[in-house]
Design an enzyme around this catalytic site. Structure first.
Site, PDB file in Angstrom:
ATOM      1  N   MET A  30      -0.618   1.998 -10.869  1.00  0.00           N
ATOM      2  CA  MET A  30       0.965   2.111 -11.205  1.00  0.00           C
ATOM      3  C   MET A  30       1.701   1.117 -10.673  1.00  0.00           C
ATOM      4  O   MET A  30       3.005   1.199 -10.364  1.00  0.00           O
ATOM      5  CB  MET A  30       1.385   3.715 -10.430  1.00  0.00           C
ATOM      6  CG  MET A  30       0.106   4.783 -10.903  1.00  0.00           C
ATOM      7  SD  MET A  30       1.148   6.146 -10.862  1.00  0.00           S
ATOM      8  CE  MET A  30       1.375   6.355  -9.003  1.00  0.00           C
ATOM      9  N   HIS A  37      -4.633  -2.844  -3.861  1.00  0.00           N
ATOM     10  CA  HIS A  37      -4.808  -3.180  -4.926  1.00  0.00           C
ATOM     11  C   HIS A  37      -5.668  -4.319  -5.544  1.00  0.00           C
ATOM     12  O   HIS A  37      -6.608  -4.377  -6.363  1.00  0.00           O
ATOM     13  CB  HIS A  37      -3.701  -3.303  -6.020  1.00  0.00           C
ATOM     14  CG  HIS A  37      -2.910  -2.145  -5.929  1.00  0.00           C
ATOM     15  ND1 HIS A  37      -1.547  -1.805  -5.282  1.00  0.00           N
ATOM     16  CD2 HIS A  37      -2.940  -0.755  -6.360  1.00  0.00           C
ATOM     17  CE1 HIS A  37      -1.014  -0.869  -5.436  1.00  0.00           C
ATOM     18  NE2 HIS A  37      -1.839   0.187  -6.227  1.00  0.00           N
ATOM     19  N   GLY A 147      -9.984   3.297  -5.699  1.00  0.00           N
ATOM     20  CA  GLY A 147      -9.588   3.404  -4.295  1.00  0.00           C
ATOM     21  C   GLY A 147     -10.310   4.409  -3.420  1.00  0.00           C
ATOM     22  O   GLY A 147      -9.790   5.369  -3.976  1.00  0.00           O
ATOM     23  N   SER A 185      -0.082   1.220   0.799  1.00  0.00           N
ATOM     24  CA  SER A 185       0.432   2.241  -0.325  1.00  0.00           C
ATOM     25  C   SER A 185       1.664   1.675  -0.949  1.00  0.00           C
ATOM     26  O   SER A 185       2.619   1.167  -0.181  1.00  0.00           O
ATOM     27  CB  SER A 185       0.624   3.646   0.290  1.00  0.00           C
ATOM     28  OG  SER A 185       1.603   4.411  -0.531  1.00  0.00           O
TER      29      SER A 185
HETATM   30  P1  AMP Z   1      -1.978   3.408  -7.259  1.00  0.00           P
HETATM   31  O1  AMP Z   1      -1.205   2.295  -7.883  1.00  0.00           O
HETATM   32  O2  AMP Z   1      -1.441   4.161  -6.113  1.00  0.00           O
HETATM   33  O3  AMP Z   1      -2.246   4.480  -8.377  1.00  0.00           O
HETATM   34  O4  AMP Z   1      -3.688   2.961  -6.976  1.00  0.00           O
HETATM   35  C1  AMP Z   1      -4.308   2.371  -7.971  1.00  0.00           C
HETATM   36  C2  AMP Z   1      -5.659   2.261  -7.157  1.00  0.00           C
HETATM   37  O5  AMP Z   1      -5.492   1.584  -6.104  1.00  0.00           O
HETATM   38  C3  AMP Z   1      -6.293   3.565  -7.038  1.00  0.00           C
HETATM   39  O6  AMP Z   1      -7.617   3.573  -7.487  1.00  0.00           O
HETATM   40  C4  AMP Z   1      -6.012   3.734  -5.558  1.00  0.00           C
HETATM   41  O7  AMP Z   1      -6.964   4.430  -4.687  1.00  0.00           O
HETATM   42  C5  AMP Z   1      -6.223   2.281  -5.131  1.00  0.00           C
HETATM   43  N1  AMP Z   1      -5.676   1.957  -3.586  1.00  0.00           N
HETATM   44  C6  AMP Z   1      -4.430   2.204  -3.465  1.00  0.00           C
HETATM   45  N2  AMP Z   1      -4.116   2.011  -2.224  1.00  0.00           N
HETATM   46  C7  AMP Z   1      -5.028   1.564  -1.732  1.00  0.00           C
HETATM   47  C8  AMP Z   1      -5.682   0.921  -0.321  1.00  0.00           C
HETATM   48  N3  AMP Z   1      -4.717   0.970   0.678  1.00  0.00           N
HETATM   49  N4  AMP Z   1      -6.878   0.578  -0.495  1.00  0.00           N
HETATM   50  C9  AMP Z   1      -7.804   0.372  -1.231  1.00  0.00           C
HETATM   51  N5  AMP Z   1      -7.272   1.026  -2.517  1.00  0.00           N
HETATM   52  C10 AMP Z   1      -6.283   1.431  -2.754  1.00  0.00           C
END
Ligand code: AMP
Length: 280
Positions: A30, A37, A147, A185
Site C-alpha cells: 500500500m 517492503h 511479510g 510499518s
Molecule cells: P503494506 O504496505 O503494509 O500492506 O505491506 C505490504 C507487504 O509488506 C505485506 O506483505 C506486509 O506484511 C509486508 N511488510 C510490512 N511491514 C513489514 C516489515 N516490517 N517487515 C517485513 N515485511 C513487512
C-alpha cells in the site's frame, strides 16, 4: 524501472517478459515504503528475473474511514526507493482502474477471520482477499512475497491460493524492525515524537512474554502480565493480545512444538493502530 498506472499497459509489459521466459515476482503493498517492503523486493530479486511492486491503498480493506484518509501516500519517494532497490516495475493504479465497478464478490475466510484482525476490523479480509486475487490475476506472478508482520494476512492468503488454485508460490519474509525493536510499518509515520518513543514497548512486551512462555510460565499468567504492562502505559489502548496456534490462529492454553506458536498484538497509540507478532 517502468511505472504503470493502467492494467492494460502492465499486462502488455508482462506479456513481453513471459515471452522471453522471464520469471516474475510480485510484492503487493500500500506504499509509504520502508526497509520492510524493500526486504521483500530483495527476496524477489534473488528468486526472479522481473520484480513487480504494486502500490495501491485499497479502500475496501479499511473499515475505519479516518485510517483510510490518513494513510500516508508517498508515491514519488516510493518509486525512488524501488528504483534504488532494483525493482523492475511499479504498478500504481487509481481506485477507478482497480474497481471500474463495485465488486459484488464477497470472500469469507471462515474461522480464519473470526479472530484478531478479522474480529476487530469487520470486512478487512474480504477486501484483502479480493484485491490480492485481482493482483494475482493481473500480474500472474511465479512468486508473491508477503511479510510475517501481517501473520493473519499470511494465513488468509495461503488459504486463498489453495482454495482458488492460484498457480504461484508464496514466499513469507521475516519482520524487519527498527534498531529499538519497533516493527517497521507505514503507520509509524503517523506517530508523534512521544508516541514513537513509547512504541518499542510493544516488541519488548512481546519478547518478554515469549521468554516467559519458553521458560515454562503458564499462558494465562503471561497474558495477565503483558496486559497489565500495557495498561500501565497510559498512551496505549490494547485491542488484543493473544497466544495462538499459527495454523488455526486460535488461542491456546499451552504452547505446542517449536515454530507452531505465536503471540499477536494490536494496540492503539493515540489514533494509530499498530500490530506485531512473534512466532516461536
Ligand atoms: P503494506 O504496505 O503494509 O500492506 O505491506 C505490504 C507487504 O509488506 C505485506 O506483505 C506486509 O506484511 C509486508 N511488510 C510490512 N511491514 C513489514 C516489515 N516490517 N517487515 C517485513 N515485511 C513487512
Amino acid at each position: 524501472m517502468e511505472v504503470f498506472t493502467s492494467v492494460q499497459s502492465l499486462r502488455q509489459f508482462l506479456r513481453q517478459q513471459v515471452l522471453q521466459q522471464k520469471s516474475i515476482g510480485l510484492i503487493p503493498t500500500m506504499g509509504a515504503l520502508h526497509e520492510g517492503h524493500i526486504s521483500l523486493v530483495e527476496a524477489s530479486r534473488t528468486d526472479n528475473d522481473v520484480t513487480v511492486c504494486s502500490i495501491f491503498v485499497n479502500p475496501t480493506q479499511f473499515n475505519n474511514p479516518e485510517d483510510l484518509l490518513k494513510y500516508p501516500r508517498t508515491l514519488d519517494a516510493d518509486c525512488t526507493m524501488l528504483e534504488n532497490a532494483g525493482c523492475s516495475a511499479v504498478f500504481a493504479p487509481s481506485v477507478e482502474e482497480m474497481y471500474p465497478e463495485q465488486t459484488v464478490l464477497k470472500i469469507n475466510f471462515g474461522a480464519l477471520e473470526s479472530v484478531m484482525e478479522g474480529a476487530s476490523r469487520p470486512g478487512h479480509f474480504n477486501g484483502v482477499g479480493v484485491i490480492v486475487s485481482k493482483l494475482f490475476n493481473m500480474v500472474q506472478p511465479d512468486r508473491a512475497y508477503f511479510g510475517q508482520k501481517d501473520l493473519q494476512q499470511v494465513s488468509v492468503v495461503k488459504r486463498l491460493v489453495s482454495d482458488l488454485s492460484f498457480d504461484l508460490d508464496l514466499v513469507i519474509c521475516p519482520t524487519v524492525r527498527e534498531t529499538d525493536g519497533l516493527a517497521m510499518s507505514s503507520r509509524n509515520r503517523r506517530l508523534s515524537d512521544s508516541e514513537r518513543s513509547i512504541a518499542p514497548h510493544i516488541y519488548r512486551i512481546l519478547s518478554n512474554s515469549k521468554e516467559d512462555l519458553l521458560a515454562g510460565k503458564r499462558v494465562d499468567e503471561v497474558l495477565a502480565r503483558a496486559k497489565n504492562e500495557f495498561a500501565s502505559i497510559n498512551a496505549f489502548t490494547l485491542d488484543y493480545y493473544e497466544v495462538i496456534d499459527i495454523k488455526t490462529l486460535l488461542p491456546i492454553n499451552q504452547i505446542g512444538k517449536a515454530g507452531t506458536n505465536a503471540i499477536c498484538v494490536a494496540a492503539f497509540l493515540g489514533p494509530v493502530r499498530l500490530i506485531d507478532n512473534v512466532v516461536f
